[in-house]
Design a protein around this motif. Sequence first.
Motif, PDB file in Angstrom:
ATOM      1  N   LYS A 127       0.831  -1.201   0.000  1.00  0.00           N
ATOM      2  CA  LYS A 127       0.000   0.000   0.000  1.00  0.00           C
ATOM      3  C   LYS A 127       0.866   1.251   0.000  1.00  0.00           C
ATOM      4  N   LYS A 128       0.367   2.270  -0.666  1.00  0.00           N
ATOM      5  CA  LYS A 128       1.073   3.553  -0.669  1.00  0.00           C
ATOM      6  C   LYS A 128       0.704   4.313   0.604  1.00  0.00           C
ATOM      7  N   ILE A 129       1.663   4.429   1.516  1.00  0.00           N
ATOM      8  CA  ILE A 129       1.452   5.136   2.777  1.00  0.00           C
ATOM      9  C   ILE A 129       2.402   6.324   2.832  1.00  0.00           C
ATOM     10  N   ILE A 130       1.873   7.490   3.104  1.00  0.00           N
ATOM     11  CA  ILE A 130       2.699   8.708   3.112  1.00  0.00           C
ATOM     12  C   ILE A 130       2.519   9.461   4.422  1.00  0.00           C
ATOM     13  N   PHE A 131       3.652   9.885   4.983  1.00  0.00           N
ATOM     14  CA  PHE A 131       3.658  10.741   6.170  1.00  0.00           C
ATOM     15  C   PHE A 131       3.763  12.193   5.698  1.00  0.00           C
ATOM     16  N   ASN A 132       2.731  12.962   5.926  1.00  0.00           N
ATOM     17  CA  ASN A 132       2.745  14.393   5.597  1.00  0.00           C
ATOM     18  C   ASN A 132       3.119  15.169   6.855  1.00  0.00           C
ATOM     19  N   LEU A 133       4.175  15.943   6.789  1.00  0.00           N
ATOM     20  CA  LEU A 133       4.626  16.726   7.944  1.00  0.00           C
ATOM     21  C   LEU A 133       4.450  18.208   7.652  1.00  0.00           C
ATOM     22  N   ILE A 134       3.529  18.831   8.380  1.00  0.00           N
ATOM     23  CA  ILE A 134       3.222  20.245   8.181  1.00  0.00           C
ATOM     24  C   ILE A 134       3.829  21.033   9.333  1.00  0.00           C
ATOM     25  N   GLY A 135       4.823  21.831   9.039  1.00  0.00           N
ATOM     26  CA  GLY A 135       5.492  22.610  10.076  1.00  0.00           C
ATOM     27  C   GLY A 135       6.990  22.653   9.873  1.00  0.00           C
ATOM     28  N   ASP A 136       7.665  23.333  10.773  1.00  0.00           N
ATOM     29  CA  ASP A 136       9.116  23.456  10.732  1.00  0.00           C
ATOM     30  C   ASP A 136       9.659  23.274  12.140  1.00  0.00           C
ATOM     31  N   GLY A 137      10.984  23.217  12.245  1.00  0.00           N
ATOM     32  CA  GLY A 137      11.588  23.074  13.558  1.00  0.00           C
ATOM     33  C   GLY A 137      13.044  22.682  13.444  1.00  0.00           C
ATOM     34  N   ARG A 138      13.741  22.756  14.564  1.00  0.00           N
ATOM     35  CA  ARG A 138      15.195  22.558  14.531  1.00  0.00           C
ATOM     36  C   ARG A 138      15.605  21.117  14.278  1.00  0.00           C
ATOM     37  N   ALA A 139      14.683  20.156  14.394  1.00  0.00           N
ATOM     38  CA  ALA A 139      15.031  18.753  14.125  1.00  0.00           C
ATOM     39  C   ALA A 139      14.710  18.337  12.692  1.00  0.00           C
ATOM     40  N   LYS A 140      14.186  19.270  11.902  1.00  0.00           N
ATOM     41  CA  LYS A 140      13.724  18.919  10.551  1.00  0.00           C
ATOM     42  C   LYS A 140      14.855  18.427   9.656  1.00  0.00           C
ATOM     43  N   GLU A 141      15.968  19.154   9.629  1.00  0.00           N
ATOM     44  CA  GLU A 141      17.074  18.770   8.744  1.00  0.00           C
ATOM     45  C   GLU A 141      17.650  17.404   9.121  1.00  0.00           C
ATOM     46  N   LYS A 142      17.764  17.153  10.420  1.00  0.00           N
ATOM     47  CA  LYS A 142      18.262  15.845  10.866  1.00  0.00           C
ATOM     48  C   LYS A 142      17.293  14.747  10.450  1.00  0.00           C
ATOM     49  N   LEU A 143      16.005  15.004  10.565  1.00  0.00           N
ATOM     50  CA  LEU A 143      14.996  14.018  10.174  1.00  0.00           C
ATOM     51  C   LEU A 143      15.090  13.710   8.681  1.00  0.00           C
ATOM     52  N   ILE A 144      15.253  14.740   7.855  1.00  0.00           N
ATOM     53  CA  ILE A 144      15.392  14.541   6.404  1.00  0.00           C
ATOM     54  C   ILE A 144      16.612  13.679   6.095  1.00  0.00           C
ATOM     55  N   LYS A 145      17.696  13.913   6.832  1.00  0.00           N
ATOM     56  CA  LYS A 145      18.921  13.131   6.644  1.00  0.00           C
ATOM     57  C   LYS A 145      18.684  11.653   6.964  1.00  0.00           C
ATOM     58  N   ILE A 146      17.982  11.377   8.064  1.00  0.00           N
ATOM     59  CA  ILE A 146      17.707   9.984   8.453  1.00  0.00           C
ATOM     60  C   ILE A 146      16.778   9.325   7.432  1.00  0.00           C
ATOM     61  N   ILE A 147      15.842  10.084   6.898  1.00  0.00           N
ATOM     62  CA  ILE A 147      14.937   9.558   5.861  1.00  0.00           C
ATOM     63  C   ILE A 147      15.725   9.114   4.640  1.00  0.00           C
ATOM     64  N   LYS A 148      16.671   9.943   4.216  1.00  0.00           N
ATOM     65  CA  LYS A 148      17.495   9.609   3.046  1.00  0.00           C
ATOM     66  C   LYS A 148      18.374   8.395   3.312  1.00  0.00           C
ATOM     67  N   GLU A 149      18.920   8.311   4.527  1.00  0.00           N
ATOM     68  CA  GLU A 149      19.757   7.164   4.892  1.00  0.00           C
ATOM     69  C   GLU A 149      18.984   5.850   4.859  1.00  0.00           C
ATOM     70  N   ASN A 150      17.683   5.927   5.128  1.00  0.00           N
ATOM     71  CA  ASN A 150      16.839   4.726   5.118  1.00  0.00           C
ATOM     72  C   ASN A 150      16.145   4.488   3.778  1.00  0.00           C
ATOM     73  N   ASN A 151      16.425   5.357   2.803  1.00  0.00           N
ATOM     74  CA  ASN A 151      15.851   5.226   1.455  1.00  0.00           C
ATOM     75  C   ASN A 151      14.323   5.154   1.458  1.00  0.00           C
ATOM     76  N   VAL A 152      13.710   6.030   2.235  1.00  0.00           N
ATOM     77  CA  VAL A 152      12.240   6.053   2.289  1.00  0.00           C
ATOM     78  C   VAL A 152      11.698   7.437   1.931  1.00  0.00           C
ATOM     79  N   ASP A 153      12.439   8.170   1.108  1.00  0.00           N
ATOM     80  CA  ASP A 153      12.041   9.527   0.710  1.00  0.00           C
ATOM     81  C   ASP A 153      10.630   9.567   0.150  1.00  0.00           C
TER      82      ASP A 153
END
Length: 240
Positions: A89-115
Motif C-alpha cells: 500500500k502507498k502510505i505517506i507521512f505528511n509533515l506540516i510545520g518546521d523546527g530545529r530537528a527537521k534537517e536531521k529528520l530529512i537526513k535519516i529519511i534519506k539514509e533509510n531510502n524512504v524519501d
Amino acid sequence: MNYIYSNSQLIFVTSQGLKEEILKRNIEVDKVIYLPQYAEEFYKPIEKSTVPEFDSEAFNITFTGNIGYAQGLEILPRIAKALSEKTSKKIIFNLIGDGRAKEKLIKIIKENNVDQMFNFIGYKPSKEISKYISASDIVLLSYQKNELLSKYIPAKLQSYMACGKPILAIADGETKRIIEDAKCGICVEQDNINGIVEAILRFSEMENTELKMKGYHGYEYYMKYFSKQVLIPKLLKYFE
C-alpha cells in the motif's frame, strides 16, 4: 516553586499528571484544580476533501506543528522502512510545520531510502490546518519517551480531537489515557516499532465508516471535556 504554590489561593493545571506532581509538594488538594486546554474554534470537523499538496491515492498520515527533538519524530524513517517491507500500500507521512530537528529528520529519511514515503509541506497558518487534517486518513501525535512529557496533555491532542480525525499516538501517560478513554485512535509506546507498524496497518485496513466513527468519538469527547463552552464556565465559577 514551593513558595509560589504555597502562597497561591488556586493552582490550575492542564493535566491530572501535573496535579499529582504538585500534590507531592504537600500542597492542599483543594487548591489544585484540573482545567485542561481547549482548541481554538477554527479547529473543527470538515468533510473529507483533497488538497493539492497530498497524494489523494495514498493512505495519508499527517503530523502538524513543531518538528523538534521533543516530538521524537526520528523514529518515523524506521517505521516507514518496516512498513515498506510489510505492505504494498502507498502510505505517506505528511509533515506540516518546521523546527530545529527537521534537517536531521530529512537526513535519516534519506539514509533509510524512504524519501517517497515522506511529504514535507512547511509552515502553514493555524487557521488552515483543519483543511489538511480533513484531507488526511489519520493524524499523528508523537513525543519522546520522557517521564515529565508523559504527565502533560499536548495541545495538539485537543486540536486533533476537535477536528474529528482518528489519532495515531506514539506516546504514553496522559495522552494514552485520554485516547483509550475516548476510543478515538490507537496509542503505542515510543520504543515499540513493531506495535506502531501494526497500528498503521490496522488503520489502513479499516473501512471509511470505522475511521469516521473513531474520529467522531474523539470529537464527542472533546466537546464533552475540552471545549471552550465547557471550560470557560468552569473557570469563571472559581472567580465568583
